[in-house]
Design a protein around this motif. Structure first.
Motif, PDB file in Angstrom:
ATOM      1  N   VAL A   1       0.824  -1.210   0.000  1.00  0.00           N
ATOM      2  CA  VAL A   1       0.000   0.000   0.000  1.00  0.00           C
ATOM      3  C   VAL A   1       0.858   1.259   0.000  1.00  0.00           C
ATOM      4  CG1 VAL A   1      -1.948  -1.106   1.163  1.00  0.00           C
ATOM      5  CG2 VAL A   1      -0.168  -0.004   2.532  1.00  0.00           C
ATOM      6  N   ASN A   2       2.155   1.110   0.267  1.00  0.00           N
ATOM      7  CA  ASN A   2       3.057   2.248   0.422  1.00  0.00           C
ATOM      8  C   ASN A   2       4.036   2.300  -0.747  1.00  0.00           C
ATOM      9  OD1 ASN A   2       5.444   3.784   1.241  1.00  0.00           O
ATOM     10  ND2 ASN A   2       4.551   3.816   3.297  1.00  0.00           N
ATOM     11  N   ARG A   3       3.925   3.332  -1.596  1.00  0.00           N
ATOM     12  CA  ARG A   3       4.789   3.452  -2.770  1.00  0.00           C
ATOM     13  C   ARG A   3       6.259   3.566  -2.388  1.00  0.00           C
ATOM     14  NH1 ARG A   3       4.539   2.321  -7.946  1.00  0.00           N
ATOM     15  NH2 ARG A   3       6.355   1.186  -7.276  1.00  0.00           N
ATOM     16  N   GLN A   4       6.556   4.363  -1.372  1.00  0.00           N
ATOM     17  CA  GLN A   4       7.942   4.559  -0.962  1.00  0.00           C
ATOM     18  C   GLN A   4       8.564   3.241  -0.505  1.00  0.00           C
ATOM     19  OE1 GLN A   4       8.471   7.015   2.516  1.00  0.00           O
ATOM     20  NE2 GLN A   4      10.645   7.363   2.118  1.00  0.00           N
ATOM     21  N   ARG A   5       7.838   2.501   0.302  1.00  0.00           N
ATOM     22  CA  ARG A   5       8.348   1.225   0.800  1.00  0.00           C
ATOM     23  C   ARG A   5       8.543   0.234  -0.345  1.00  0.00           C
ATOM     24  NH1 ARG A   5       8.830  -0.659   5.830  1.00  0.00           N
ATOM     25  NH2 ARG A   5       8.647  -2.878   6.282  1.00  0.00           N
ATOM     26  N   LEU A   6       7.616   0.221  -1.274  1.00  0.00           N
ATOM     27  CA  LEU A   6       7.723  -0.681  -2.414  1.00  0.00           C
ATOM     28  C   LEU A   6       8.938  -0.337  -3.267  1.00  0.00           C
ATOM     29  CD1 LEU A   6       6.451  -3.032  -3.967  1.00  0.00           C
ATOM     30  CD2 LEU A   6       4.984  -1.373  -5.141  1.00  0.00           C
ATOM     31  N   ASP A   7       9.189   0.941  -3.469  1.00  0.00           N
ATOM     32  CA  ASP A   7      10.354   1.358  -4.249  1.00  0.00           C
ATOM     33  C   ASP A   7      11.655   0.929  -3.576  1.00  0.00           C
ATOM     34  OD1 ASP A   7       8.786   2.491  -6.206  1.00  0.00           O
ATOM     35  OD2 ASP A   7       8.957   4.534  -5.434  1.00  0.00           O
ATOM     36  N   VAL A   8      11.714   1.067  -2.257  1.00  0.00           N
ATOM     37  CA  VAL A   8      12.904   0.632  -1.518  1.00  0.00           C
ATOM     38  C   VAL A   8      13.090  -0.878  -1.675  1.00  0.00           C
ATOM     39  CG1 VAL A   8      13.950   0.410   0.768  1.00  0.00           C
ATOM     40  CG2 VAL A   8      12.781   2.527   0.138  1.00  0.00           C
TER      41      VAL A   8
END
Length: 202
Positions: free
Chosen positions: A52-59
Motif C-alpha cells: 500500500v506504500n509506494r515509498q516502501r515498495l520502491d525501496v
C-alpha cells in the motif's frame, strides 16, 4: 538476521511453491523481500510484489527487484484487479500475506486462482484479531488457507546455509546500519518507513 529469515522460510515452505507457479506477495517489508527471493529459487515462473506504500515498495524493489517480475501499489481494491490483469484473469496459484492487514487477507482470497494456496504469514493486532472474510471465496474456489508462524530447528539450519550462499542478494534488504550512539536516528528511520531492515552495529 537469521531469526526473521528462518520465519520467512517457514512461510514459503507452507506456501509450497511449485515449478511454474505464479506467486503474489502482499507486503514489501524485509519478510516479503526475502520471500520473493525464495519463491524464485523454488521455481516460481512469476513473482509479483505489492504494497500500500509506494515509498516502501520502491525501496524493496531496489533491494530485490531482480527477483520480481512486476509490482504495484494496492489501490481501493487492495490490488486485486492488478493481480488478475497480470495473470490473464486466472489469479495466482500462490498468495502470501506478509502484512498485518485485514484488507490484505481478504484481497488474497479474491485474487487467488481456483484451488490456489493462500498463506497468512502476518498476524493481526491482538486487540483486534477478528477479520470478516468472504468464505464463498474459500468454498467455491476450493482454496487452501494456512497460517505460518515461527520456524523449526531444521529451518534455522537451512537459513544459515542460505544466508551464506545468497549473502549479497539477501543483505541488500538491510538498508540502514547505525552505531549504538545513533539509536534515536535508527528508530526515526524505522518510523519514517524509508528503509527495510535497520540494524544497530558496534
Amino acid at each position: 538476521m537469521a531469526d526473521p529469515f528462518a520465519c520467512a522460510l517457514n512461510g514459503i515452505e507452507m506456501l509450497d511453491v511449485r515449478l511454474g507457479d505464479t506467486v503474489v506477495i502482499i507486503g514489501s517489508g524485509p519478510i516479503g523481500c526475502w520471500q520473493a527471493v525464495m519463491a524464485r529459487d523454488r521455481g516460481a515462473s512469476k513473482v509479483f510484489l505489492t504494497d500500500v506504500n509506494r515509498q516502501r515498495l520502491d525501496v524493496a524493489l531496489r533491494a530485490v527487484g531482480s527477483f520480481v517480475d512486476d509490482s504495484w501499489v494496492a489501490g481501493d481494491d487492495n490490488g486485486v484487479a492488478a493481480a488478475m490483469e497480470r495473470t490473464e484473469g486466472r489469479g495466482p496459484e500462490r498468495v502470501i500475506v506478509a502484512a498485518p492487514s485485514k484488507q490484505a487477507q481478504q484481497a488474497a482470497l479474491e485474487m487467488a486462482a481456483k484451488r490456489a494456496r493462500v498463506v497468512y504469514f502476518a498476524g493481526l493486532p491482538k486487540h483486534d484479531p477478528v477479520a470478516a472474510l468472504d468464505m464463498n471465496q474459500l468454498h467455491y474456489k476450493e482454496l487452501a488457507i494456512l497460517g505460518a508462524y515461527g520456524a523449526t530447528h531444521r529451518q534455522y539450519r537451512i537459513t544459515m546455509d542460505y544466508l551464506e550462499r545468497r549473502r549479497d542478494e539477501l543483505a541488500s534488504v538491510v538498508t540502514h546500519r547505525f552505531p549504538l550512539d545513533r539509536i534515536d536516528e535508527a528508530f526515526n528511520t524505522i518510523r519514517s518507513g524509508s528503509g527495510l531492515k535497520v540494524v544497530i552495529v558496534q
